[in-house]
Every structure is written in C-alpha cells, then in structure tokens.
Scaffold this motif. Structure first.
Motif, PDB file in Angstrom:
ATOM      1  N   PHE A   1       8.810 -41.039  21.606  1.00  0.00           N
ATOM      2  CA  PHE A   1       9.791 -41.720  20.754  1.00  0.00           C
ATOM      3  C   PHE A   1       9.921 -41.011  19.408  1.00  0.00           C
ATOM      4  O   PHE A   1      11.026 -40.809  18.895  1.00  0.00           O
ATOM      5  CB  PHE A   1       9.362 -43.178  20.545  1.00  0.00           C
ATOM      6  CG  PHE A   1      10.304 -43.970  19.671  1.00  0.00           C
ATOM      7  CD1 PHE A   1      11.369 -44.663  20.233  1.00  0.00           C
ATOM      8  CD2 PHE A   1      10.120 -44.039  18.302  1.00  0.00           C
ATOM      9  CE1 PHE A   1      12.244 -45.394  19.431  1.00  0.00           C
ATOM     10  CE2 PHE A   1      10.980 -44.758  17.493  1.00  0.00           C
ATOM     11  CZ  PHE A   1      12.050 -45.445  18.061  1.00  0.00           C
ATOM     12  N   SER A   2       8.813 -40.615  18.845  1.00  0.00           N
ATOM     13  CA  SER A   2       8.801 -40.083  17.483  1.00  0.00           C
ATOM     14  C   SER A   2       9.359 -38.679  17.382  1.00  0.00           C
ATOM     15  O   SER A   2       9.790 -38.262  16.306  1.00  0.00           O
ATOM     16  CB  SER A   2       7.365 -40.103  16.931  1.00  0.00           C
ATOM     17  OG  SER A   2       6.861 -41.425  16.920  1.00  0.00           O
ATOM     18  N   VAL A   3       9.377 -37.943  18.475  1.00  0.00           N
ATOM     19  CA  VAL A   3       9.884 -36.574  18.418  1.00  0.00           C
ATOM     20  C   VAL A   3      11.398 -36.524  18.616  1.00  0.00           C
ATOM     21  O   VAL A   3      12.005 -35.470  18.451  1.00  0.00           O
ATOM     22  CB  VAL A   3       9.183 -35.688  19.465  1.00  0.00           C
ATOM     23  CG1 VAL A   3       9.811 -35.851  20.853  1.00  0.00           C
ATOM     24  CG2 VAL A   3       9.164 -34.223  19.025  1.00  0.00           C
ATOM     25  N   GLY A   4      12.024 -37.646  18.945  1.00  0.00           N
ATOM     26  CA  GLY A   4      13.464 -37.615  19.186  1.00  0.00           C
ATOM     27  C   GLY A   4      14.201 -38.883  18.830  1.00  0.00           C
ATOM     28  O   GLY A   4      14.899 -38.960  17.821  1.00  0.00           O
TER      29      GLY A   4
ATOM     30  N   VAL B   1      16.654 -45.515  30.553  1.00  0.00           N
ATOM     31  CA  VAL B   1      17.541 -44.734  31.425  1.00  0.00           C
ATOM     32  C   VAL B   1      18.994 -44.934  31.004  1.00  0.00           C
ATOM     33  O   VAL B   1      19.790 -43.977  30.945  1.00  0.00           O
ATOM     34  CB  VAL B   1      17.340 -45.122  32.903  1.00  0.00           C
ATOM     35  CG1 VAL B   1      18.377 -44.434  33.782  1.00  0.00           C
ATOM     36  CG2 VAL B   1      15.935 -44.762  33.370  1.00  0.00           C
ATOM     37  N   LEU B   2      19.362 -46.185  30.692  1.00  0.00           N
ATOM     38  CA  LEU B   2      20.720 -46.461  30.214  1.00  0.00           C
ATOM     39  C   LEU B   2      20.992 -45.734  28.900  1.00  0.00           C
ATOM     40  O   LEU B   2      22.092 -45.215  28.676  1.00  0.00           O
ATOM     41  CB  LEU B   2      20.917 -47.965  30.030  1.00  0.00           C
ATOM     42  CG  LEU B   2      20.916 -48.835  31.289  1.00  0.00           C
ATOM     43  CD1 LEU B   2      21.106 -50.298  30.917  1.00  0.00           C
ATOM     44  CD2 LEU B   2      22.014 -48.378  32.245  1.00  0.00           C
ATOM     45  N   ALA B   3      19.991 -45.707  28.004  1.00  0.00           N
ATOM     46  CA  ALA B   3      20.152 -45.024  26.721  1.00  0.00           C
ATOM     47  C   ALA B   3      20.421 -43.536  26.930  1.00  0.00           C
ATOM     48  O   ALA B   3      21.267 -42.942  26.250  1.00  0.00           O
ATOM     49  CB  ALA B   3      18.903 -45.215  25.864  1.00  0.00           C
ATOM     50  N   ALA B   4      19.701 -42.913  27.864  1.00  0.00           N
ATOM     51  CA  ALA B   4      19.899 -41.486  28.138  1.00  0.00           C
ATOM     52  C   ALA B   4      21.298 -41.220  28.677  1.00  0.00           C
ATOM     53  O   ALA B   4      21.956 -40.240  28.291  1.00  0.00           O
ATOM     54  CB  ALA B   4      18.847 -41.001  29.138  1.00  0.00           C
ATOM     55  N   THR B   5      21.779 -42.093  29.541  1.00  0.00           N
ATOM     56  CA  THR B   5      23.130 -41.941  30.095  1.00  0.00           C
ATOM     57  C   THR B   5      24.177 -42.041  28.994  1.00  0.00           C
ATOM     58  O   THR B   5      25.123 -41.242  28.928  1.00  0.00           O
ATOM     59  CB  THR B   5      23.383 -43.014  31.166  1.00  0.00           C
ATOM     60  OG1 THR B   5      22.370 -42.931  32.180  1.00  0.00           O
ATOM     61  CG2 THR B   5      24.751 -42.838  31.805  1.00  0.00           C
TER      62      THR B   5
ATOM     63  N   SER C   1      15.281 -35.075  25.677  1.00  0.00           N
ATOM     64  CA  SER C   1      13.908 -34.811  26.137  1.00  0.00           C
ATOM     65  C   SER C   1      12.976 -35.923  25.680  1.00  0.00           C
ATOM     66  O   SER C   1      12.029 -36.295  26.391  1.00  0.00           O
ATOM     67  CB  SER C   1      13.424 -33.460  25.621  1.00  0.00           C
ATOM     68  OG  SER C   1      13.449 -33.409  24.204  1.00  0.00           O
ATOM     69  N   SER C   2      13.240 -36.489  24.511  1.00  0.00           N
ATOM     70  CA  SER C   2      12.470 -37.629  24.028  1.00  0.00           C
ATOM     71  C   SER C   2      12.595 -38.809  24.985  1.00  0.00           C
ATOM     72  O   SER C   2      11.597 -39.456  25.347  1.00  0.00           O
ATOM     73  CB  SER C   2      12.966 -38.026  22.632  1.00  0.00           C
ATOM     74  OG  SER C   2      12.464 -39.286  22.235  1.00  0.00           O
ATOM     75  N   LEU C   3      13.811 -39.087  25.438  1.00  0.00           N
ATOM     76  CA  LEU C   3      14.021 -40.209  26.364  1.00  0.00           C
ATOM     77  C   LEU C   3      13.354 -39.962  27.709  1.00  0.00           C
ATOM     78  O   LEU C   3      12.859 -40.903  28.341  1.00  0.00           O
ATOM     79  CB  LEU C   3      15.512 -40.455  26.551  1.00  0.00           C
ATOM     80  CG  LEU C   3      16.175 -41.260  25.432  1.00  0.00           C
ATOM     81  CD1 LEU C   3      17.690 -41.245  25.576  1.00  0.00           C
ATOM     82  CD2 LEU C   3      15.671 -42.707  25.432  1.00  0.00           C
TER      83      LEU C   3
END
Length: 519
Positions: A396-399, A460-464, A350-352
């Motif tokens: 960023f800070s919440v996740g 987006v790549l990080a979330a994947t 959810s952070s991303l």
C-alpha cells in the motif's frame, strides 16, 4: 536558440531546494493527522479500560474523526481560495491544537468525543491543503515526490503515535491515554506560527491578480529568472489572465467571483466539459478506492489483528504496531524516490497487485487461526498472518497511499483545484469512516478472515478502475494536464517531457485553461 533555451528550462526545472523545503514545511501538518490516527489505535485499549466503553463507542470514537473531517474538507477549498493556501495551513494547525487539548484534558467520554470531532475538522483542512500547496509551488519534474510528502508525513506521524503508545503505556491508566492524545497540541502550536514564514502559492497569487508577488515567489522557487518568467506566463494563461491588465507592475485586481472560488461547483457538477468530467472521475475515484483496500482496518485495528494471530500480551501487541509504522514509513520513502522516475501508473498498479495477494493470504491465515483450537493454531498460519500484515502495509505504501494524494492534487485545472481537492478529501474521509466505523461489526458478521477476502476483491476493482480511467501525468506541467484528459477515457501515456522541451518554443502546445489548445 529556441531549442537551447527550452532544453535549459527542462534541465533546471524542478531542482530548486527552496521549493522542496516549503513543501516539506507545508506537509508537516499531515504528521499531526497521522499521529492522531496512530496514537488512537493504542489509546483505545486504555480508554476502554478507564472509561468502560463498549465496542459501539470504540467504533464511533475511531470513525468520528473522519466524519467531522468532512466539515473541514468541504469548507477548506473555498476558505483557501479566499485567504490563501499558506494561511489555510496555519488555520488547520490551530483547529488541531484545540482538538488535541480537549482530548488530552477530557474527563469523560463525551468531552473526548468532542475533542476528536474538533481535531477531525483540522484533519479535513490538512488533508486538502498540504498536497495542493505542494503541487502549486513545485515544478513538474519533482511534483510527484513533493505531493507525496503529506503521505509520508502521515506515516511518520502514525509511527510516532505507535512509539508514544509504547512509551506512555507505563504511566498510570488515568494519565497514560490522555498524555498520548494531548501531545499533539505542542507541534500544532509551533506549526501554526512557523508556516506564516513560507511564501504563498504563486498560482493563488495570480488568481488574485497579484502578479508581481507571484513572480517574486517564482524567482525564489525556480533556478533561473527565465524559468520563472515561463512558468508565470503559463499560469497566467491557465488562469485566463494573459492580457495587458495582468502585466507585471500593474496594480492588483479587486478579487472577483472567479478568484475567490465562486461558480466552481457549478462548473464541476452542472456543466462540466468532457475533460473536466474525466478529471473528476479519475480524481474522485482514486480517493473512493484508497480505503476500500482495507488500509484503515489494518492500521487502526492492527492490535486486534495481532491478537487474533496469536500475539498475546499488550506490550507485544504495541511493539508489533511499531513495526507496522516503520514499514509504512520506509516504503513511502521508496515511493517518493520512484514516482517521478517511473511514473504514477506503474507504481500504483504494482502496488495493487501486492495488496491483492497480501489481503488474500492474510484472510487465509486468519481464517485458519480463528478455526483452530485456542493456542493450537498452526505455526505457518500465525506466521503468514503476521507477515502479510507487513507485506500489505509495504504494498500500500509504495503506491496506492502516496499516489492517491499526488495524482488527485495535480489533475485539476487551476480554477477548480482547491475546491475539487476538497471534494476528493471529503470522499476519502467518508470511505475512511465507513471502513473504520464498521470493521468490528464486519468481521463479527463474516469473520476477520472473510473481511480481508472482501477487501482483496475490492482491490481488484480498484486496479481495473485505475488501469482504464487514469492516464499518466508524469512530467507534465500543471497547466497542461487538462489536455491529457481531452483524448477520451482510454488511459494513455503522454509524450515524454524530454520530447516536449526539445521542440522549438513556437511549436510547444499548451493548455489555455479552458480545455483548448493554443500554439
């Protein structure tokens, strides 16, 4: 009776306030690192004016901290296996003390750069050791929260740095930025001494064969003597010491190659087991992607971003950066309250999602402002640019911020934890340096709005990556996490802690430290 004892163990585990206090003290070293990052963002405005530095020198000064942190992070794991987690924290504070003193007394750019390099080595030590110590002294139920403490300490340090910029900006130019940078020496000196009053990591003590001392520490950080005995048995099994020679009351073993960290790199990189390989991909991957979301660009260069958005005066810019620091701190505190309740994966993903949306809107707003006539940018674009800086920081800070450190510090097996964490920190610092040292050149090449569109795509790549390769670790004892990664690449939720502790003791499955299960 077995079920009742297991329930009692699960109910009490993680409630000991002494363990939390030790984790907080151990994480204070991260405040110094955050302070240096935050204060440098404002100090660079004055350094440029006082020392007549150019953009290249400014980028080098911003990024050299992270380059030199590589030296600290790559050596900190072996050093902490050798001298212990507690003394490594003290060493990090001493190194940072020397760097802060050099920067505060710097007569020229060369000395300033040297002080920044020394401080960078201390940063490398601090980033590696703080979450490892917190993970090893805490229990499974609070581990996510306490291993996130270094991140909130970093954010609190950044906030203090922003406030110092605002207050000390009124001093004469020649003293202002030197006072900003030199103030970090004072808490470093206090911490270097105070940390020696903390207990050593019980897991490190077991690796050294000092089982009696480990049990003594566990009895101080656990709520019941039985809980301490259970945790000691799990640690001894994971360390490969569950034999008569490691019984309580036996004399400490002589340090072996294994206990001082020899052979770890061979096990990680030359002959890893499938679970270890998956652990390394997950732990190193979260570090690789953390800074590709653009956080360093926003934190370090927020004054330039606010100027690009139309905030004109230096006082207004510095005041706006204080707002960034407050937002970062508040939302990391929120993450600490949630991470052990809802898990790592929901918060991180959810952070991303918030990061991707914020960066896209920030890129759009800055593009419109940049292409407008001077002082005639549409109000909506200015408001969007400023607002999305804060929504990005909050997201960023919440996740992604705290969970990167929590997740990467808890997934390694005991035998690999210190040196695996040191490699992860090295990757983190490389990516940090890459972003901080190239951001000015990047936004000059593709525009500042284009730079944030690029960061949005990388998020987006990080979330994947995280969705497919990083399983949930919430509620799992450190000694069982290797087993989570033994089920293939597909991310999956482990059995709940409640379900595990309600099984009879004879049926509980645990990890024996070698990637195999034992009854």
């Amino acid at each position: 009776m077995g079920e009742e004892k297991q329930r009692d163990h699960g109910r009490h585990e993680g409630n000991n306030k002494y363990a939390v206090a030790c984790s907080i003290i151990g994480s204070i070293i991260s405040i110094l690192m955050g302070y240096d990052t935050g204060v440098m963002s404002g100090a660079m405005l004055f350094i440029k004016e006082d020392l007549n530095t150019n953009d290249t020198q400014v980028q080098v000064l911003a990024g050299i901290l992270n380059v030199c942190a590589l030296v600290g992070s790559l050596t900190a794991g072996r050093v902490s296996d050798w001298i212990g987690r507690r003394r490594t924290i003290s060493l990090a504070a001493c190194i940072f003390l020397a760097g802060s003193a050099l920067m505060g007394l710097a007569p020229n750019f060369g000395t300033l750069l040297a002080g920044r390099c020394v401080a960078g080595v201390g940063v490398g030590y601090a980033l590696m050791i703080a979450p490892v110590y917190a993970a090893e002294i805490s229990s499974a139920e609070i581990r996510g929260s306490v291993t996130s403490l270094p991140e909130i300490c970093i954010s609190f340090g950044i906030l203090i740095g922003y406030v110092a910029n605002y207050l000390l900006a009124k001093l004469p130019l020649v003293y202002g930025w030197r006072a900003m940078l030199g103030l970090g020496a004072l808490p470093s000196a206090v911490l270097a001494v105070a940390v020696l009053a903390m207990p050593e990591s019980p897991r490190w003590l077991v690796l050294q064969g000092r089982v009696d001392q480990a049990l003594s520490v566990l009895r101080r950080v656990c709520d019941t003597a039985r809980e301490a005995d259970v945790r000691l048995a799990e640690i001894k099994t994971a360390a490969g010491l569950a034999d008569d020679s490691a019984d309580e009351g036996a004399p400490p073993r002589e340090p072996t190659a294994r206990s001082v960290g020899k052979g770890v790199w061979k096990e990680m990189f030359l002959h890893p087991t499938p679970p270890v390989r998956r652990i390394l991909v997950a732990a190193f991957g979260v570090h690789f992607f953390q800074h590709l979301t653009g956080i360093e660009a926003v934190v370090l260069y927020s004054p330039r971003i606010f100027k690009a958005a139309g905030i004109a005066t230096r006082s207004e810019v510095l005041a706006a950066t204080i707002g960034v620091g407050v937002t970062k701190t508040v939302f990391i505190m929120t993450a600490i309250l949630l991470v052990d309740r809802i898990g790592r994966r929901p918060l991180y993903l959810s952070s991303l999602a918030g990061i991707i949306a914020s960066l896209a809107c920030l890129g759009l707003g800055l593009t419109v402002v940049e292409r407008s006539a001077p002082h005639h940018a549409p109000t909506w674009a200015v408001v969007m640019s400023i607002a999305t800086v804060f929504t990005f920081i909050a997201s960023f800070s919440v996740g992604v911020g705290p969970i990167t450190w929590a997740y990467s510090s808890e997934v390694y097996p005991l035998r690999l934890r210190a040196q695996g964490a040191s490699v992860g920190v090295a990757i983190n610092r490389v990516m940090n340096a890459a972003v901080s040292m190239t951001f000015v050149s990047l936004y000059k090449a593709v525009t500042i709005g284009g730079a944030f569109f690029l960061f949005s795509g990388l998020a987006v790549l990080a979330a994947t990556f995280f969705y497919f390769l990083c399983p949930e670790t919430q509620g799992r004892p450190l000694e069982e996490i290797e087993e989570v990664f033994s089920h293939g690449w597909r991310a999956r939720h482990p059995p709940s802690l409640t379900a595990a502790v309600e099984l009879p003791a004879s049926n509980v499955v645990a990890d024996n430290g070698n990637g195999k299960e034992r009854p």
